[in-house]
Each structure stands twice: as structure tokens, then as C-alpha cells.
Design a protein around this motif. Structure first.
Motif, short mmCIF file in Angstrom:
data_model
loop_
_atom_site.label_atom_id
_atom_site.label_comp_id
_atom_site.label_asym_id
_atom_site.label_seq_id
_atom_site.Cartn_x
_atom_site.Cartn_y
_atom_site.Cartn_z
N PHE A 241 0.85 -1.18 0.00
CA PHE A 241 0.00 0.00 0.00
C PHE A 241 0.89 1.24 0.00
CE2 PHE A 241 -2.02 -3.46 2.25
CZ PHE A 241 -3.28 -3.53 1.68
N VAL A 242 0.29 2.38 -0.40
CA VAL A 242 1.03 3.63 -0.39
C VAL A 242 0.26 4.67 0.42
CG1 VAL A 242 -0.05 4.43 -2.56
CG2 VAL A 242 2.15 5.40 -1.82
N ALA A 243 1.01 5.50 1.14
CA ALA A 243 0.48 6.68 1.80
C ALA A 243 1.26 7.87 1.27
CB ALA A 243 0.63 6.57 3.32
N GLY A 244 0.58 8.79 0.58
CA GLY A 244 1.29 9.85 -0.13
C GLY A 244 0.95 11.23 0.37
N ALA A 245 1.98 12.04 0.55
CA ALA A 245 1.78 13.40 1.05
C ALA A 245 0.88 14.22 0.15
CB ALA A 245 3.13 14.10 1.22
N HIS A 246 0.93 13.99 -1.17
CA HIS A 246 0.12 14.78 -2.09
C HIS A 246 -0.91 13.94 -2.85
CE1 HIS A 246 2.50 18.19 -1.08
NE2 HIS A 246 3.61 17.69 -1.60
N LEU A 247 -1.18 12.73 -2.36
CA LEU A 247 -2.34 12.00 -2.87
C LEU A 247 -3.59 12.61 -2.25
CD1 LEU A 247 -1.18 8.26 -2.77
CD2 LEU A 247 -0.74 10.02 -4.49
N ASP A 248 -4.71 12.47 -2.92
CA ASP A 248 -5.95 13.07 -2.42
C ASP A 248 -6.24 12.55 -1.01
OD1 ASP A 248 -6.14 14.31 -4.87
OD2 ASP A 248 -7.54 12.84 -5.69
N SER A 249 -6.47 13.46 -0.07
CA SER A 249 -6.69 13.07 1.33
C SER A 249 -7.88 12.11 1.44
CB SER A 249 -6.97 14.31 2.17
OG SER A 249 -5.89 15.21 2.12
N PRO A 250 -7.73 11.02 2.24
CA PRO A 250 -6.66 10.76 3.19
C PRO A 250 -5.37 10.16 2.61
CG PRO A 250 -8.32 9.07 3.38
CD PRO A 250 -8.86 10.07 2.42
N GLY A 251 -5.32 9.89 1.33
CA GLY A 251 -4.05 9.62 0.68
C GLY A 251 -3.48 8.23 0.86
N ILE A 252 -4.31 7.25 1.21
CA ILE A 252 -3.84 5.87 1.36
C ILE A 252 -4.52 5.02 0.30
CG2 ILE A 252 -3.76 3.86 2.88
CD1 ILE A 252 -3.45 5.73 5.21
N ALA A 253 -3.72 4.23 -0.43
CA ALA A 253 -4.25 3.55 -1.61
C ALA A 253 -3.45 2.30 -1.92
CB ALA A 253 -4.23 4.51 -2.81
N SER A 258 -1.66 -0.77 -15.14
CA SER A 258 -2.75 -0.36 -16.04
C SER A 258 -2.14 0.21 -17.30
CB SER A 258 -3.64 0.68 -15.35
OG SER A 258 -4.66 1.11 -16.23
N GLY A 259 -2.24 -0.55 -18.41
CA GLY A 259 -1.65 -0.11 -19.65
C GLY A 259 -0.16 0.10 -19.50
N GLU A 260 0.33 1.27 -19.92
CA GLU A 260 1.75 1.58 -19.79
C GLU A 260 2.06 2.27 -18.46
OE1 GLU A 260 3.07 3.77 -23.15
OE2 GLU A 260 2.60 2.18 -24.58
N GLY A 261 1.04 2.41 -17.62
CA GLY A 261 1.22 3.06 -16.33
C GLY A 261 0.61 2.24 -15.22
N TYR A 262 -0.05 2.94 -14.31
CA TYR A 262 -0.57 2.30 -13.11
C TYR A 262 -1.93 2.90 -12.78
CZ TYR A 262 4.33 1.01 -12.71
OH TYR A 262 5.58 0.53 -12.97
N ALA A 263 -2.73 2.13 -12.04
CA ALA A 263 -4.01 2.59 -11.54
C ALA A 263 -3.94 2.74 -10.03
CB ALA A 263 -5.13 1.62 -11.92
N LEU A 264 -4.61 3.75 -9.51
CA LEU A 264 -4.61 4.04 -8.08
C LEU A 264 -6.00 3.80 -7.53
CD1 LEU A 264 -2.75 5.31 -5.85
CD2 LEU A 264 -3.82 7.49 -6.41
N GLU A 265 -6.10 3.03 -6.46
CA GLU A 265 -7.40 2.76 -5.83
C GLU A 265 -7.32 3.20 -4.37
OE1 GLU A 265 -10.30 -0.97 -4.51
OE2 GLU A 265 -8.44 -1.35 -5.63
N TYR A 266 -8.03 4.27 -4.05
CA TYR A 266 -8.04 4.77 -2.68
C TYR A 266 -8.80 3.83 -1.77
CZ TYR A 266 -6.12 9.23 -4.28
OH TYR A 266 -5.30 10.20 -4.81
N LEU A 267 -8.36 3.74 -0.53
CA LEU A 267 -8.98 2.84 0.43
C LEU A 267 -10.07 3.50 1.26
CD1 LEU A 267 -5.96 0.78 1.79
CD2 LEU A 267 -7.32 0.44 -0.27
N ALA A 268 -10.29 4.79 1.05
CA ALA A 268 -11.34 5.51 1.79
C ALA A 268 -11.78 6.69 0.97
CB ALA A 268 -10.78 5.97 3.14
N PRO A 269 -13.03 7.14 1.17
CA PRO A 269 -13.50 8.31 0.43
C PRO A 269 -12.75 9.56 0.87
CG PRO A 269 -15.09 7.62 2.11
CD PRO A 269 -14.05 6.56 2.05
N PRO A 270 -12.78 10.60 0.03
CA PRO A 270 -12.01 11.81 0.33
C PRO A 270 -12.49 12.52 1.58
CG PRO A 270 -13.45 12.15 -1.56
CD PRO A 270 -13.50 10.70 -1.25
N ILE A 271 -11.53 13.20 2.25
CA ILE A 271 -11.86 14.06 3.38
C ILE A 271 -11.40 15.48 3.04
CG2 ILE A 271 -11.72 12.23 5.08
CD1 ILE A 271 -8.95 13.24 5.86
N GLY A 272 -11.92 16.43 3.76
CA GLY A 272 -11.52 17.82 3.54
C GLY A 272 -12.24 18.45 2.38
#
Length: 272
Positions: A241-253, A258-272
Motif C-alpha cells: 500500500f502507499v500513503a502519499g503526502a500529495h495523494l488526495d486526502s486521506p491519501g492511502i491507496a 494499467s496499460g503503460e502506467g498504473y491505476a490508483l485505488e483509494y482505500l477511503a472516500p475523500p476528506i476535507g
């Protein structure tokens, strides 16, 4: 990893025998011209999937608190009042809302020396934010930040020049590029591994799909790009899992190919 509770400025996750608390310091707006293509040129064309706030990119600013009930580690500290921006400096309110006593924080880990990550060690009133502070872990290449308003912390700085254990569940891993001392903190539990990073990714709606896109303030863009590629390949492993300072809060995913890159799946709905 399972969401346990959340509020306006925090979200608490169960991570095996650990708790991980995302703390929202606020957000900053930056012009899209900060983005760079693979050749270091300004990225002029943004995909439709990248949202703008007015004409700017809106970057969340998060910190993360990890505890096993006895020991704890706070990764990054937000901006305090150094940017004179009312959208920032909310980490003290976030800690209060999450029920975390600042006096009990003994170890702080800084991902790098930029103001929105390290300045919260000192409150707007000029006092130390964490009166029980014993150690501040930071990449050896970034320790010069501890002068001026941060000078009172200097005697507790632990420079990180190679992979080193902080305790039996957290390890500091140098990932230079964004800054010379940029450092990722790996947290391990029976539920898997969590990589807590700072400025590995600034714009999550773009840089996972196109990880070769870099940021104007990456000190060494090629090195930052290589560090990001390595970390993303680690994150596609099971139970990572990743926790990122500039991922959409709360930022854990979690991250997947995915294709030539990656897909991000957040583990909780956004806050703030």
C-alpha cells in the motif's frame, strides 16, 4: 488495511497490529506549468482526467501517524504558518481531532526538507510542536534545513544516508531525486507493507497513468523519475500500500498495473 474512523481532518486505518492515521494539513494550489515532460520541457497539454481548481492544480498536503499502541512515528509535519496561507497548517487541529497527544510524539520522520513537510515542527507561536520529541529522521542530504526557526531541533536530527531501521516495524529508505535527501518510510505489519512517501508523486490523476511526467521542483528530474518507477513496481506486489503526502486526502491507496502506467485505488472516500 481497513478504515476504522474518520473526520474532517483525519482518517484512521487498521493495518494488522498497527494503526495508521492520515492527517490533513490542508492543500496548496500550483500552476500546471510546474509539470515537466520526459525531456524536461513544460507539459502544456493536460489530460481531461486532471481536475483544475480555477487555473491551478490543487495538491493535498498530508502527514501520517503510525502506532503500535506503545511506540509511534509521525511522518511529515505540514507547513505550520510559513506559507501564510489559511488553507495550510491544519495538522495540529487534525492531531487533536484524531485524539493524538502531541506530547507523546517521540519520533518524527521527514520525507524531505521542503516547507510543507518539515515546518510543522515549530508552531506559529514559535514553540516546539512536539514537547516530547527525541529524534527527527531525515535524509542526510537535507539536514541543512535545521537552521533559523528550526535550529532548536538540530540536536535531535538523525541523518539517514542508507537504509536503516527506525524500530522493528519502520525503516527509512533513501530515494533521492526530488531532493538529495528525499526518503521513503516503509511500515510493515502482518497485513502487508505500507510505503509512506513525500513528493514521489505530486499530481495523482496524472503521474500514475504517466509516471515519466516530473515536477519543476524535482532537483534531479531523471533521478526522481527513476525513484518513482522503482517504488511503483514495488507497490504492485500483493499486500503493498502507499500513503502519499500529495495523494488526495486521506491519501492511502493500493496500486495496480494499467496499460503503460498504473491505476490508483483509494482505500477511503475523500476528506476535507
Amino acid at each position: 488495511m481497513r478504515l476504522m474512523s474518520s473526520g474532517r481532518l483525519y482518517a484512521t486505518f487498521e493495518f494488522g497490529d498497527l494503526q495508521v492515521v492520515s492527517l490533513r494539513d490542508g492543500y496548496i494550489d500550483m500552476p500546471p506549468t510546474r509539470l515537466r515532460d520526459e525531456d524536461g520541457r513544460t507539459l502544456h497539454e493536460l489530460p481531461a482526467a486532471v481536475p483544475l481548481a480555477g487555473d491551478n492544480l490543487r495538491l493535498a498536503v498530508n502527514a501520517f501517524f503510525v502506532t503500535d499502541g506503545t511506540r509511534s512515528l509521525l511522518v511529515d509535519t505540514g507547513a505550520s504558518d510559513v506559507w501564510h496561507d489559511p488553507t495550510m497548517g491544519l495538522i495540529y487541529d487534525a492531531l487533536d481531532e484524531a485524539g493524538i497527544d502531541r506530547a507523546q510524539v517521540t519520533d518524527v520522520a521527514i520525507t524531505h526538507n521542503h516547507e510543507d513537510h518539515v515546518s510543522g515542527l515549530i508552531t506559529p507561536e514559535g514553540a516546539e510542536a512536539f514537547p516530547g520529541l527525541e529524534r527527527v529522521w531525515i535524509g542526510a542530504g537535507d539536514t541543512s534545513v535545521f537552521r533559523g526557526r528550526l535550529e532548536p531541533i538540530r540536536d535531535r536530527v538523525v541523518p539517514v544516508s542508507e537504509k536503516v531501521a527506525i524500530n522493528d516495524w519502520a525503516t527509512a529508505i533513501p530515494t533521492p531525486g526530488h531532493t538529495p535527501g528525499h526518503t521513503v518510510y516503509e511500515v510493515r505489519s502482518g497485513a502487508g507493507r505500507l510505503l509512506v512517501w513525500g513528493d514521489t508523486v505530486h499530481v495523482p490523476t496524472l503521474q500514475f497513468d504517466r509516471p515519466k511526467v516530473s515536477w519543476e521542483f524535482d532537483g534531479d528530474q531523471s533521478q526522481a523519475r527513476a525513484a518513482r518507477a522503482d517504488l511503483l513496481e514495488q507497490l504492485i506486489r500483493p499486500q503493498h500500500f502507499v500513503a502519499g503526502a500529495h495523494l488526495d486526502s486521506p491519501g492511502i491507496a493500493r496500486v495496480s498495473p494499467s496499460g503503460e502506467g498504473y491505476a490508483l485505488e483509494y482505500l477511503a472516500p475523500p476528506i476535507g
